[in-house]
Design an enzyme around this catalytic site. Structure first.
Site, PDB file in Angstrom:
ATOM      1  N   ASP A  76     179.942  44.163   8.166  1.00 52.97           N
ATOM      2  CA  ASP A  76     181.343  44.543   7.936  1.00 52.97           C
ATOM      3  C   ASP A  76     182.104  44.584   9.252  1.00 52.97           C
ATOM      4  O   ASP A  76     181.527  44.597  10.340  1.00 52.97           O
ATOM      5  CB  ASP A  76     181.442  45.896   7.235  1.00 52.97           C
ATOM      6  CG  ASP A  76     180.846  47.045   8.048  1.00 52.97           C
ATOM      7  OD1 ASP A  76     179.790  46.821   8.685  1.00 52.97           O
ATOM      8  OD2 ASP A  76     181.414  48.151   8.056  1.00 52.97           O
ATOM      9  N   GLU A 134     179.065  49.852   7.976  1.00 51.59           N
ATOM     10  CA  GLU A 134     178.740  50.545   9.216  1.00 51.59           C
ATOM     11  C   GLU A 134     179.961  51.158   9.863  1.00 51.59           C
ATOM     12  O   GLU A 134     179.857  52.162  10.570  1.00 51.59           O
ATOM     13  CB  GLU A 134     178.075  49.555  10.186  1.00 51.59           C
ATOM     14  CG  GLU A 134     177.473  50.194  11.439  1.00 51.59           C
ATOM     15  CD  GLU A 134     178.455  50.328  12.600  1.00 51.59           C
ATOM     16  OE1 GLU A 134     178.138  51.054  13.558  1.00 51.59           O
ATOM     17  OE2 GLU A 134     179.537  49.716  12.547  1.00 51.59           O
TER      18      GLU A 134
END
Length: 365
Positions: A76, A134
């Site tokens: 991400d 994350e």
């Protein structure tokens, strides 16, 4: 109708693969398409067993090696701001790939994917992990979710996280603690302030302490970690004609991995003695993990001098599970999340070369 799965070509260079990955938008919470693409690119590779957990993809070898290494990277990014699609452009004599995710951390993911596909006979067994969420709250982190759902996948002798580290090794990480430090007062009309007690005025010793604070530099297992205690937010006030009865300063403490979260909290409670201190978030740090023989072999293969990681990373999750872990990835961490995020192509190539050399051994099998 389901969206078409993007195609990743793992036969291209790790630089080209980085661009392919970056051009698939995957802001935290929207990683399904890139996870689908990663999973599809690995299907059919006979040396890998694939596991999918939400938008986290795991690929493992089972060659019966004496040691197992876990190599992980998050898929991400923070929100895009006009910096996708990516572009190649030179800066200061260096060839760069510009755009969101180039540093944090799709360059590392590209290197890992390419090696996962190509290394059919590594000298260690490898568990590759590409995980979601994350960049947001810790309770959403895909690596944490995977550890809860499949703890068996975290059995290993050493772990590498592909976070940006200027293509060098950064050991462990600082811990992070956030607290609310509050002062209380008594409301009154501002025209008759002597009737009340101004909480904003009362908090001034806290601000003075922060302004004059000298952070420690702490050596841990041969690496020197720099700490920091800083105000990151302040709230208070009721209306333009009211003496406020409450003010709260949010304080972030980045503490060396020689301290536990409990010890870090005790330090702030002592620092702000006389004020209300309430912990709101904590993440333990991780010691460097460089003393294990397998870590020494890794350092010898990739070269360079290890440095400390000042920011918190998911190496701490591995460390908490008893797996020594380091950060090793392309890109300057100072450019992570920046709108002009960019990675030197040489960093990507160097990280691929270093990991490949270590994972194939001196005979290069």
């Amino acid at each position: 109708m389901p969206a078409e799965v993007p195609v990743l070509d793992l036969s291209v260079s790790s630089v080209e693969l980085t661009q392919q990955l970056c051009d698939i938008a995957s802001v935290s919470g929207d990683e399904a398409r890139i996870a689908d693409a990663i999973e599809a690119s690995l299907e059919g590779l006979g040396h890998l067993t694939i596991v999918r957990d939400g938008d986290t993809v795991v690929a493992s070898t089972s060659l019966g090696r004496a040691q197992r290494v876990i190599i992980a990277g998050h898929i991400d990014t923070v929100p895009i701001n006009g910096n996708v699609p990516t572009r190649f452009e030179e800066r200061d004599g260096q060839a760069m790939l510009w755009g969101r995710g180039t540093v944090d951390m799709k360059g590392g993911v590209a290197v890992q994917l390419k090696l996962a596909a190509e290394l059919t006979d590594p000298i260690v067994d490898i568990t590759w992990m590409w995980y979601d969420n994350e960049e947001v709250a810790s309770d959403l982190n895909g690596l944490g979710r995977l550890a809860r759902n499949r703890p068996d996948l975290f059995v290993g002798d050493f772990a590498i996280l592909g976070e940006p580290s200027n293509a060098g090794v950064e050991g462990g990480c600082n811990g992070t603690l956030r607290v609310h430090v509050s002062a209380h007062g008594k409301r009154s009309h501002a025209a008759r302030s002597w009737v009340g007690v101004n909480a904003i005025h009362a908090i001034s010793p806290v601000l003075a302490t922060l302004a004059s604070y000298t952070p420690r530099e702490v050596e841990v297992d041969g690496l020197v970690y720099r700490e920091g205690v800083n105000a990151v937010g302040i709230t208070g006030g009721v209306a333009g004609n009211v003496i406020p009865d409450l003010v709260t300063v949010e304080v972030n403490y980045r503490f060396a991995p020689s301290r536990t979260g409990a010890e870090a909290l005790a330090h702030l409670e002592e620092l702000f003695s006389g004020f209300e201190v309430v912990q709101t978030d904590v993440a333990e740090g991780a010691r460097p993990g460089l003393d294990a023989p397998i870590a020494q072999d890794f350092l010898a293969a990739v070269g360079g001098t290890p440095a400390p990681k000042y920011g918190w990373t998911d190496v701490a999750r591995f460390s908490a599970l008893g797996v020594p872990a380091v950060n090793y990835g392309p890109g300057d961490p100072l450019l992570a999340h920046a709108d002009d995020e960019r990675v030197p192509l040489a960093h990507i190539e160097d990280c691929e070369r270093g990991l490949r050399a270590w994972l194939t051994g001196p005979d290069g099998r």
